[in-house]
Each structure stands twice: as structure tokens, then as C-alpha cells.
Design a protein around this motif. Structure first.
Motif, PDB file in Angstrom:
ATOM      1  N   TYR A  38       0.868  -1.206  -0.118  1.00 15.50           N
ATOM      2  CA  TYR A  38      -0.160  -0.074  -0.012  1.00 15.50           C
ATOM      3  C   TYR A  38       0.862   1.351  -0.087  1.00 15.50           C
ATOM      4  O   TYR A  38       0.533   2.163  -0.642  1.00 15.50           O
ATOM      5  CB  TYR A  38      -0.991  -0.102   1.443  1.00 15.50           C
ATOM      6  CG  TYR A  38      -1.713   1.035   1.327  1.00 15.50           C
ATOM      7  CD1 TYR A  38      -2.683   1.509   0.713  1.00 15.50           C
ATOM      8  CD2 TYR A  38      -1.432   2.222   2.407  1.00 15.50           C
ATOM      9  CE1 TYR A  38      -3.678   2.583   0.690  1.00 15.50           C
ATOM     10  CE2 TYR A  38      -2.026   3.391   2.595  1.00 15.50           C
ATOM     11  CZ  TYR A  38      -3.298   3.735   1.921  1.00 15.50           C
ATOM     12  OH  TYR A  38      -3.787   4.761   1.733  1.00 15.50           O
ATOM     13  N   ILE A  39       1.969   1.378   0.763  1.00 12.49           N
ATOM     14  CA  ILE A  39       2.800   2.292   0.886  1.00 12.49           C
ATOM     15  C   ILE A  39       3.600   2.555  -0.492  1.00 12.49           C
ATOM     16  O   ILE A  39       3.581   3.847  -0.937  1.00 12.49           O
ATOM     17  CB  ILE A  39       3.866   2.374   2.236  1.00 12.49           C
ATOM     18  CG1 ILE A  39       3.012   2.157   3.547  1.00 12.49           C
ATOM     19  CG2 ILE A  39       4.900   3.443   2.001  1.00 12.49           C
ATOM     20  CD1 ILE A  39       3.984   2.094   4.680  1.00 12.49           C
ATOM     21  N   ALA A  40       3.923   1.503  -0.898  1.00 12.32           N
ATOM     22  CA  ALA A  40       4.557   1.771  -2.379  1.00 12.32           C
ATOM     23  C   ALA A  40       3.753   2.368  -3.637  1.00 12.32           C
ATOM     24  O   ALA A  40       4.307   3.079  -4.234  1.00 12.32           O
ATOM     25  CB  ALA A  40       5.042   0.077  -2.709  1.00 12.32           C
ATOM     26  N   TYR A  41       2.443   1.734  -3.504  1.00 12.97           N
ATOM     27  CA  TYR A  41       1.459   2.086  -4.158  1.00 12.97           C
ATOM     28  C   TYR A  41       1.461   3.532  -4.132  1.00 12.97           C
ATOM     29  O   TYR A  41       1.239   4.436  -5.318  1.00 12.97           O
ATOM     30  CB  TYR A  41       0.212   1.457  -4.121  1.00 12.97           C
ATOM     31  CG  TYR A  41      -0.922   2.148  -5.127  1.00 12.97           C
ATOM     32  CD1 TYR A  41      -1.032   1.604  -6.265  1.00 12.97           C
ATOM     33  CD2 TYR A  41      -2.096   2.967  -4.242  1.00 12.97           C
ATOM     34  CE1 TYR A  41      -2.283   2.252  -6.870  1.00 12.97           C
ATOM     35  CE2 TYR A  41      -2.845   3.316  -4.987  1.00 12.97           C
ATOM     36  CZ  TYR A  41      -3.195   3.298  -6.422  1.00 12.97           C
ATOM     37  OH  TYR A  41      -4.272   3.749  -6.902  1.00 12.97           O
ATOM     38  N   LEU A  42       1.114   4.049  -2.907  1.00 18.11           N
ATOM     39  CA  LEU A  42       1.066   5.565  -2.824  1.00 18.11           C
ATOM     40  C   LEU A  42       1.993   6.471  -3.123  1.00 18.11           C
ATOM     41  O   LEU A  42       1.926   7.527  -3.845  1.00 18.11           O
ATOM     42  CB  LEU A  42       0.751   5.866  -1.238  1.00 18.11           C
ATOM     43  CG  LEU A  42      -0.928   5.482  -0.802  1.00 18.11           C
ATOM     44  CD1 LEU A  42      -1.128   5.939   0.716  1.00 18.11           C
ATOM     45  CD2 LEU A  42      -1.958   5.994  -1.647  1.00 18.11           C
TER      46      LEU A  42
END
Length: 679
Positions: free
Chosen positions: A625-629
Motif C-alpha cells: 500500500y505504501i509503495a502504491y501511494l
């Protein structure tokens, strides 16, 4: 065409050269705006550098600004070009990668202003054709053109062309139908002295229209033969023009009129009595006449032409057998698709899309609509069988009607299954593939989907051609490779009727294999159910489906519109890919990020995974999720999720202390995310 608008041409050149003004050429369709632009360009002094771009539908305002910036950079001396600067870079881990980030914090229009303010190269003229296509609202178009003109330095001049008027700060040259004086000059340039009565009669009947005056002169050798009827004058001129062409030229045009666009390869697909060289020569010759226009080049560099739609309709009416040639063209593009796919290029999807558009056009011409049933019917008609048929169903189906691709696969599944079962070397493997495919297709839009437990294949593990030690090439320890191999075999055993204890022992063994990684099968099932429930409650699927439908509808509209414009299928392909990227970005921002659905899924799913013995599952869940954001320019990582990820990184480090050789470490995630784990 003869230049007869001398006063306006002189005025246009003077406004640029003497007054340093920007100009806008306006007028109705077919009035000669683009041709007048060409006359202006050739009349400018030699020291002026001239660059041109054309607005296409779905080129939005940032696209136009970006195009102009790139053009100006190419024209600038090297020291002034000022390319974007790389501001940061990212790494990769666990199969996820990143790349350099370009400094796009400043709007391209302001970069253009900075680049052109102290221009040291030769004077530059930037021409933009079809500016009315920038937006549906004319006032928006006027504002965009005015804003672009305002940022240019003194040595940069703007010429715009389009079907709008009254642009603030830009000198307008409005083109009307020819005056009697201009008609006289046009006709006398072709025939010399002509009786005044003849000039007045022709001018009156064609209403001074430049296009029809040109067609009339090209199809009439002597001014004494002008004779025009009182009614249907334009239709008469078009027909006369076609009939004035050499017999072989008219025959060629009638043959290829069924094609939406012409090139050496597409024409060769339906013409077998001319060589490729002869076709190329014919197209080049026709391009010098009004009836055919060069619009682009293919990926292979072939010139692409289009027949003017008014002539094309007339020619099709005279075509002896359009159904036959539409079907021949379909077969040609099926073959082209197979060839492109066989080349295994990194650009395969991009290269096959124009052929998919051709297929869609010819299917519509044959059946009035495009459906999976008609697509498969035409494959039958062409005698295309497996395995080539399967390739065309997959690649062609997705390209021709992406919104109905699953429906196509479901319709074709029976034929695919029969072929596979008849031709496969290993019957249990073929049976397993057929049933797994059947199960997968039933999961989409089926009211009663097949359960995975219903997949049952006659045979045992000994009947399957499983490679010995299939996981040894992975970067894992020998023990981990054997672990993966045992899990794989136990899962396969679910589906084999002749395996002893199929329904219990192998299931228990597979569950144990999963649990050895520090998570239970029950917890994974709960995680799946939690994520699914969150998605269902969010109605995200409906929103996404709506976006896809809008995209497909737009493709259809643009495909239809391209038949009456200069837009070719390669340009349409590029526009649709750009529109697809914009649509995907909208999904990111509007559906995933702004609605908070993705954050909710991450938290709810994380609550379940944190109960696993191995913290790696929750850690990686938060990491994704953090990488996506991190790929979304305007998004920020919620503090709660950042804290959860940090907590799982620490827990994973403690867990790793008891492992001999972890498959990956918490430090990999920590380094990638640049997370500060210090208290």
C-alpha cells in the motif's frame, strides 16, 4: 491549388515578420484553411524555423502544452533547451520496481515561457492546426490559445488554425468562400482567358467553394465543357471527377474504397493483380490529387492515406462486391495479427491495436454490429483453426471488444476444450487445463460459479508430466525448494480422482505446508473474505465497470468518427492508449485514493494478517500500500498505516532471529521504504 487570396496572404506574412504578431486562420470546414497555412509557411523568410502540430480529439490542454514544449526544445540551441531534471529515484524489492522521477512540478506552459523568453536561435513559428478540438467549449479554446500566445518570447510566433473566431490578443484572418474576383483568378490560372459569363455562372453554381472549383478544373479539360445542372451540383462534380480519372485508377479506387484507410500492405491484402510496387506508385500519384490524402505513417514506416469520405461513399456504391472484399480484408488482418504476435516484440500490444481497429471496422461493415458470435463466425468463414484460432481469439478479442472479451472466451471455450482434448499429448493435463479454465471463466458474471472442489480429473500424480525438482532454480535454500515442491504436488492432488485420500490427506498436507510459513489456511480464507466484503460494500466494482464502459464507448465513437476525418488508426491507437492511461490514473485518484477505499481495505485486511504467527504477511501487505501511494504524486501515506508497517518490520526482525535462512528479510522492506525504525 492556386493561391488566390493574395491580400490575406500578404497581410498574414506582414503581421508575423513586420509586426511580430500571432495569427489565427479561421473558416468553415473545407474552405482551405490548412492549404492557406501552407502558403503562409512557404512565404515566410528562410531564416524562420517552422514547426507544426495538429490537435487530435482527446488531446487535453496539458498534452498541447507538452507538445509545444518538446517542439521548442528541439528547435532551441543546445544551451537553451532546458530539459526536465531528475529529482529522485527508487529501487525495487520482492519483484516490485521503480524508476527515476522527472521534475514536473512546474506546468509545461511556464517551462515554455522560461525557454522562449530569451530565445537565441532563429525566429520560430509554431503552428497548431485544428485548435477547435482542444475542448468542446469555444470559450475554453480561446482562453487556451490566448494563454499560449502570452507566454511566448518576442522571437516566437504562433499560428493557429481552426473553426473558431475572436481569440483575444491574436490577429485573425477569416477565410470565406472565394469572391468572384478570386474565382476568376483561379479559373484563369487553369484555362487562360474565359468569358465573363462562364466565370459568373460557375462561381454562382459552386458558390465560390474552393474544393469544388478544384475538382471541377481537374475533371474538365476545356472551360467550354463546364456545363453544370441547376440541382445537385456538388454530386455532379464529384461524379464527373471520378469518371475523369484513367480507367485503371478508377478501378483501383473502387477496389480499395471498402478500406477505411490505405497503405501498400492493406491494399495488397485485397488486391492480387497488382504488385506492392504498383500499389505504392498508385497511392503516391493519387496523393497529388484531391481525392486521396496522406495522413500518417505506420509503425513499419509505410505511408497511410485516406480517401475523402464523399468520394468513398460514391465509390462504394459502384463496388461490385463489397462483402467479398470486407471478408478478404478481415482475413488479411487476421494474418497480420498472427505475424505481429509471432514476432514476440515488447511492443506487441501496441502494434496489433491498429489491426484490431481494422477488424472492428470490417466486422461492423459486414454485420452492422460487433459481437463475439460474429467474430467467431468470421474466423470460421476464413477457415482459421487451432492453435492459430486460439491466439486470435485472445489477442484479437481483447483488442476488438475489450468490454466483452470474457463473453468471447466463454463462447469459444467449448471449441477450445474439444481441440485441446483431441490434440494434447497428455490427457490428464489437458483435462485439468480444460476444467481449470472452465472454473476461472465461471467466476465472472456467472450466477452459479463452479466451485474449485468440483474440478475432478481421471488420473494420479504419476500421470502428469511434472518436471523433476521444478523449484530448484529459485533463489531459495534446498529445504525451501522441497517445501514448495511438496505444496505444489499436494495442491495438484486435490483434482486427481485416482489419488488415494484425495479429499482429506492431501488437503491436510497442503494446509500443513501453508502453516509452516507462519499462517493458517483459515486465516487466509478470513483475509480473502474481509477484502471481498470491503470491496462489495464500496461498490468499487460498479465504478470501475462504468469507467471501462465509457472507455469502450469512446473507442467506438472515435473509430466511427475517424472515417470522416483525417484521423488514421495508428493515431487513434496512440490516442486510445493515452486515454487509457488517463482512465487508469482516474481509477488511481478517484476510486482508490480519494474515496479512501484502498486505505480501508489495507487496514481491515491488515487486522486479519497481524494475527498470523509470521509478521511478514502483514508487513508486506502494508508495504504494498505504501509503495502504491508512493507512485501517486498527490497522495500521502496515512500515519496509522505507516506506524503499522513499522511495528510489523520490528516484529519480523524478531521472528527472523529463529530462522536459518529467511527467504527475505525485514531490512529489504525497511530500506526500500526509507522508514525510520528508530524510537
Amino acid at each position: 491549388m492556386v493561391q488566390v487570396r493574395d491580400e490575406q496572404l500578404q497581410r498574414a506574412v506582414s503581421k508575423i515578420v513586420d509586426d511580430g504578431r500571432d495569427i489565427h486562420i479561421s473558416g468553415e470546414p473545407g474552405i482551405g484553411k490548412t492549404e492557406f497555412l501552407e502558403h503562409v509557411q512557404t512565404s515566410l523568410p528562410a531564416e524562420y524555423t517552422i514547426e507544426e502540430t495538429t490537435v487530435r480529439i482527446h488531446h487535453d490542454i496539458p498534452d498541447i502544452e507538452r507538445d509545444l514544449l518538446h517542439i521548442a526544445r528541439r528547435a532551441a540551441v543546445e544551451r537553451d533547451s532546458k530539459p526536465n531534471q531528475v529529482t529522485s529515484a527508487s529501487g525495487s524489492a520482492f519483484g516490485f520496481s521503480g524508476g527515476a522521477t522527472v521534475d514536473d512540478r512546474v506546468r509545461d506552459l511556464y517551462k515554455l515561457e522560461d525557454l522562449t523568453t530569451n530565445w537565441s536561435s532563429d525566429p520560430l513559428v509554431l503552428c497548431i492546426d485544428d485548435v477547435h478540438k482542444i475542448a468542446d467549449d469555444e470559450q475554453t479554446v480561446r482562453g487556451v490559445v490566448s494563454e499560449i500566445a502570452d507566454v511566448f518570447g518576442d522571437e516566437i510566433h504562433l499560428i493557429t488554425v481552426g473553426q473558431i473566431s475572436a481569440i483575444k490578443g491574436v490577429e485573425e484572418l477569416h477565410l470565406n468562400l472565394y469572391t468572384l474576383k478570386e474565382t476568376r483568378k483561379f479559373l484563369e490560372a487553369e484555362y487562360g482567358d474565359i468569358p465573363e459569363g462562364t466565370i459568373k455562372e460557375v462561381h454562382s453554381k459552386v458558390e465560390g467553394h474552393p474544393l469544388y472549383l478544384s475538382l471541377l478544373t481537374e475533371s474538365t479539360e476545356d472551360a467550354a465543357d463546364f456545363e453544370l445542372p441547376e440541382d445537385a451540383v456538388f454530386d455532379t462534380i464529384e461524379k464527373r471527377y471520378i469518371e475523369s480519372l484513367p480507367a485503371e485508377t478508377e478501378q483501383f479506387l473502387r477496389q480499395v474504397a471498402v478500406l477505411p484507410e490505405l497503405s501498400e500492405r492493406t491494399c495488397s491484402g485485397i488486391i492480387d493483380d497488382r504488385s506492392a510496387t504498383e500499389i505504392d506508385r498508385m497511392l503516391r500519384r493519387l496523393n497529388r490529387q484531391v481525392i486521396v490524402q496522406e495522413v500518417n505513417r505506420s509503425d513499419a514506416g509505410d505511408k497511410i492515406y485516406k480517401i475523402h469520405e464523399r468520394f468513398r461513399r460514391f465509390l462504394i456504391q459502384k463496388h461490385p462486391n463489397p462483402t467479398r472484399d470486407h471478408r478478404t480484408a478481415l482475413e488479411h488482418h487476421f494474418e497480420e495479427l498472427l505475424q505481429k504476435i509471432g514476432e514476440e516484440s515488447d511492443e506487441t500490444w501496441k502494434e496489433i491495436l491498429p489491426h484490431s481497429f481494422h477488424l472492428r471496422f470490417h466486422l461492423t461493415s459486414l454485420h452492422d454490429e460487433v459481437t463475439p458470435e460474429y467474430f467467431l463466425k468470421e474466423l470460421d468463414q476464413c477457415g482459421i483453426t487451432y492453435p492459430e484460432r486460439g491466439i486470435l481469439v485472445f489477442f484479437g478479442g481483447v483488442g476488438v471488444f475489450p468490454a466483452r472479451a470474457i463473453e468471447l472466451f466463454q463462447t469459444e471455450h467449448e471449441a477450445f476444450s474439444e481441440w485441446l482434448l483431441e490434440n494434447a499429448e497428455n490427457e490428464p493435463t489437458a483435462n485439468l487445463l480444460v476444467q481449470i479454465t472452465d472454473w476461472a471463466l465461471s467466476q465472472v458474471g456467472d450466477d452459479d460459479p463452479i466451485e474449485l472442489s468440483e474440478v475432478r480429473v481421471e488420473g494420479s500424480m504419476d500421470d502428469l508430466p511434472i518436471e523433476s525438482q521444478p523449484f530448484d532454480e529459485l533463489d531459495v535454500s534446498e529445504a525451501q525448494a522441497r517445501h514448495l515442491e511438496n505444496s505444489f504436488k499436494n495442491i495438484l492432488s486435490y483434482f486427481l480422482i485416482e489419488e488415494p485420500y484425495r479429499s482429506s490427506t492431501h488437503r491436510r498436507q497442503a494446509h500443513k505446508q501453508i502453516e509452516s510459513y507462519g499462517i493458517s489456511y483459515e486465516l487466509l480464507s478470513e483475509f480473502r473474505a474481509e477484502v471481498k466484503q470491503t470491496l462489495v460494500e464500496s461498490q468499487l466494482g460498479d465504478e470501475f465497470e462504468s469507467l471501462v464502459e465509457q472507455y469502450v464507448e469512446t473507442v467506438g465513437q472515435e473509430l466511427e468518427g475517424s472515417l470522416t476525418s483525417s484521423l488514421d488508426f495508428h493515431s487513434l491507437r496512440d490516442q486510445m492508449m493515452e486515454l487509457g492511461r488517463h482512465t487508469f490514473d482516474d481509477v488511481h485518484e478517484d476510486l482508490f485514493v480519494d474515496t479512501g477505499v484502498l486505505e480501508e481495505i489495507t487496514i481491515n485486511g491488515g487486522d486479519v494478517l497481524e494475527r498470523a504467527e509470521n509478521p511478514a504477511f502483514a508487513m508486506l501487505w502494508y508495504h504494498f500500500y505504501i509503495a502504491y501511494l508512493g507512485e501517486q504524486p498527490s497522495a500521502e501515506v496515512p500515519e496509522e498505516i505507516r506506524e503499522r508497517c513499522l511495528r510489523m518490520v520490528k516484529a519480523r526482525k524478531a521472528y527472523e532471529a529463529a530462522l536459518d535462512k529467511p527467504m527475505f528479510t525485514a531490512e529489504d522492506t525497511e530500506d526500500l521504504l526509507a522508514l525510520d525504525t528508530e524510537d
